[in-house]
Each structure stands twice: as structure tokens, then as C-alpha cells.
Scaffold this motif. Sequence first.
Motif, PDB file in Angstrom:
ATOM      1  N   LYS A  89       0.823  -1.212   0.000  1.00  0.00           N
ATOM      2  CA  LYS A  89       0.000   0.000   0.000  1.00  0.00           C
ATOM      3  C   LYS A  89       0.860   1.265   0.000  1.00  0.00           C
ATOM      4  O   LYS A  89       0.348   2.357  -0.264  1.00  0.00           O
ATOM      5  N   TYR A  90       2.139   1.123   0.287  1.00  0.00           N
ATOM      6  CA  TYR A  90       3.019   2.290   0.431  1.00  0.00           C
ATOM      7  C   TYR A  90       4.071   2.369  -0.677  1.00  0.00           C
ATOM      8  O   TYR A  90       5.050   3.087  -0.554  1.00  0.00           O
ATOM      9  N   GLY A 102       8.976   5.724   0.351  1.00  0.00           N
ATOM     10  CA  GLY A 102       8.010   4.683   0.651  1.00  0.00           C
ATOM     11  C   GLY A 102       8.630   3.313   0.416  1.00  0.00           C
ATOM     12  O   GLY A 102       9.852   3.136   0.532  1.00  0.00           O
ATOM     13  N   LYS A 134       5.039  14.463   2.467  1.00  0.00           N
ATOM     14  CA  LYS A 134       4.005  13.819   3.272  1.00  0.00           C
ATOM     15  C   LYS A 134       4.624  12.675   4.059  1.00  0.00           C
ATOM     16  O   LYS A 134       5.521  11.985   3.580  1.00  0.00           O
ATOM     17  N   HIS A 135       4.105  12.465   5.245  1.00  0.00           N
ATOM     18  CA  HIS A 135       4.578  11.360   6.072  1.00  0.00           C
ATOM     19  C   HIS A 135       3.392  10.486   6.456  1.00  0.00           C
ATOM     20  O   HIS A 135       2.790  10.634   7.516  1.00  0.00           O
ATOM     21  N   GLN A 136       3.065   9.597   5.537  1.00  0.00           N
ATOM     22  CA  GLN A 136       2.017   8.600   5.758  1.00  0.00           C
ATOM     23  C   GLN A 136       2.673   7.232   5.619  1.00  0.00           C
ATOM     24  O   GLN A 136       3.069   6.826   4.525  1.00  0.00           O
ATOM     25  N   HIS A 137       2.796   6.547   6.734  1.00  0.00           N
ATOM     26  CA  HIS A 137       3.604   5.337   6.776  1.00  0.00           C
ATOM     27  C   HIS A 137       2.812   4.172   7.386  1.00  0.00           C
ATOM     28  O   HIS A 137       1.806   4.398   8.078  1.00  0.00           O
ATOM     29  N   GLU A 139       1.877   1.418  10.119  1.00  0.00           N
ATOM     30  CA  GLU A 139       1.791   1.632  11.558  1.00  0.00           C
ATOM     31  C   GLU A 139       3.123   1.372  12.261  1.00  0.00           C
ATOM     32  O   GLU A 139       3.493   2.093  13.186  1.00  0.00           O
ATOM     33  N   GLN A 142       4.966   4.504  11.571  1.00  0.00           N
ATOM     34  CA  GLN A 142       4.289   5.714  12.046  1.00  0.00           C
ATOM     35  C   GLN A 142       4.385   5.880  13.553  1.00  0.00           C
ATOM     36  O   GLN A 142       4.575   6.996  14.052  1.00  0.00           O
TER      37      GLN A 142
END
Length: 370
Positions: A89-90, A102, A134-137, A139, A142
Motif C-alpha cells: 500500500k506504500y 516509501g 508527506k509522512h504517511q507510513h 503503523e 508511524q
Amino acid sequence: MPVPAPELGAYDFVSETKADLEWADLITVDLALFDTPEGKKQLAQTLIKAVREDGFFYVTNFNIAQERVNRQFAIGNKFYETPLEEKLKYVPAGLDNGEFNGYVPAGRRILNAELNLRDRVEVYNIPKFNGDFKHQHPERIQQHLPEIEEFARSLHSEVLDRLHVLLAIALELPEDYFTNIHKYEVKSEDHLRYMKYTKFSPEENDKLGQMWGRGHTDLGSWTLLFRQPVAALQIQNHKTGAWKWVKPQNATLTVNACDALTLLTGGYVRSTIHRVAAPPKDQQHVDRLGLLYFSRPHNDVPLAAVKESPVLQREGATQNAFEKSGNPVPTMEEWTFAKQKWQRTKGVVRGDPNHETAEILPGWNERIYA
């Protein structure tokens, strides 16, 4: 410093190899000497010798405790326990066009076409924490992000800024010359990387010629590599052309100079040629986890050779390959994505000459080394 999350656990490093390998005799840059003018001058000469001869060198006394380094290995190890469907997903949407922040899955390169053996390298790249990204990682990343940010920023203040000062001194430039184009708060494609090499069987390693990744250079300014006891990294000496193993050293960083510095210094600083071999027999039963940081100039910096350096003037290193050929000099951003796109080409077969010598920008053909 952020309080470590208690659920992470420790990371157990494997034992070092007992194999009798031909180790490179690398120079050490001891940053304990940095805080005096005499020490800086001495270190500057040590650094320039290192990047002119081997390209790789060790750094000691860099003010980052081993416990903090161990935590980062533990975070990377925990991340790779994440199910593949979650990691996928990343994957960056523009991976085939050079995007890299990512998750980059294994298997994009074919190492042996006859047996359809593909690479087993997974990468997770985390960009700067300066507001540009952006920092969407996942879990498992994160929940440790404050700690990761603190660690990444400390690499700039404690290691990279000092190396840039020393390089400037060595080239008889103002001390802030290179720090001014490597500021943390300005957009650049720096990133922290957790990198996993999943093992091959001894039979597969034989089919691969005991070689996981062929010789190449990195595209940025410096690459920082933390001690990783599974022997695999080999470097080619600039003077002799000989390949030797890089020995993991306690409480050290292994650092190499990269393409951007070669371009900025008209070839005087030499980007290090290195490769990843299959580990020695007593370590082929384990996976290899790497912790790295890639430093790069600001995206808008033109990669023209520095004209103000008396050293480069005396050495005749006032033009790089783009300038000598009359082709446009790329910015760091243009250079980064051109080379990343080439490096991330999906489905490329090892040994394909069209890929290995591809022109990635006008006036620049890439090269893969033995």
C-alpha cells in the motif's frame, strides 16, 4: 529525545564472519578532532585523501549513541515483519518514473534469466521532516516517527554538516560553502532507509556468481551506512582497481562519496564504486538488514563544477562531464530523478547492455561495473 516506545524490543545482530576475507584498509575520520582549528585542518586533509583514493572511509565519535542506532535497526526489523499486502500500500505511485519514498518491493530486477532468479532486496525510504514531504507510513513506522525524525536530523547536525565543513576546508573554500547547499530545512531528496536483503540458498548464490548487486555509484553527496555485521559490501579502489571487502567496525559509520560531489568538484572528489556480494559461507543462512542515510544537495542546485576553489583551479578540475560536452548542466532534482528512473527500471535483466550503458541525460551515459 523522544521516549522510545516500549513494545519495540531489541534487535539482535548476528555474529561477524570468521572467513579470511581481503578487507579494505580504510581511512578513519575521527570527529573528536573537529572542535579545534588544528583538528579541522588535519581532518580536512584526511577526508580529501579518503575520497580521492578509496572513496569509502570510517567516521568515529559522531555523538550518536549506539543505543539509538540499535533502536533504528529494531524499527527496520519490525517493519519488515509487516505483511506484504500492507507494505504494498506504500509503494510510490511514480516508482517507474523515479519516485522512491516509501516501499520498494523486491523482484524488480532479473539476476539470472535462465532460472528466473530475481533480486530479493526490499527498501523503505523516509524523506526529510522539513514540511516538503508527506509522512504517511505503515503503523510500524508511524508509531516511531518522532524518534525517526530526531535520529535523521541528528545525522545532519552531527555528521553531514561536519563533513561538508571539512570538504570546504580541503578545497580552500569558505567553511559554509557546502553546508549552504545542504540545509535540512530546504527541499532536497535526502532520505533514511531501512533495507533488507533476503538470503539466497548456497546453490542460488553459485548461480549468481556469488554477486547480489553489481558495481555502481550512488547519486547524491554522501551515503552513511551503519555497522551491519553480515559481510557483503565490496569497494573498488580508485587507484588500483582492486575489489576488497568492507569490514564492519564497532561504533563507526561507513561513509562514501557520491556522484553529486564528483560533478560539483569537476571529478576531483571521486564517487565510490561499490557492489554487494553474497555473504561468506558462514553468513549465507541469514537475511541482511541495512540502515542507511542518503545526503543530497538542494533540489534547485545546478550541478556545475565549483569555480571558486583554488584547489580545483590548480588541479584543472573546473568542468564536469556535462560542461565539457557542452550539454545542459542538470539541477540536483533533474539528476536525481533521471538516475532513479534508470536504477528502478522494472524487469531489467542483469547484463543487458542497453540498460547498463543507457544515456539518462544528454551527455551522460550510465555504467555498471564488474
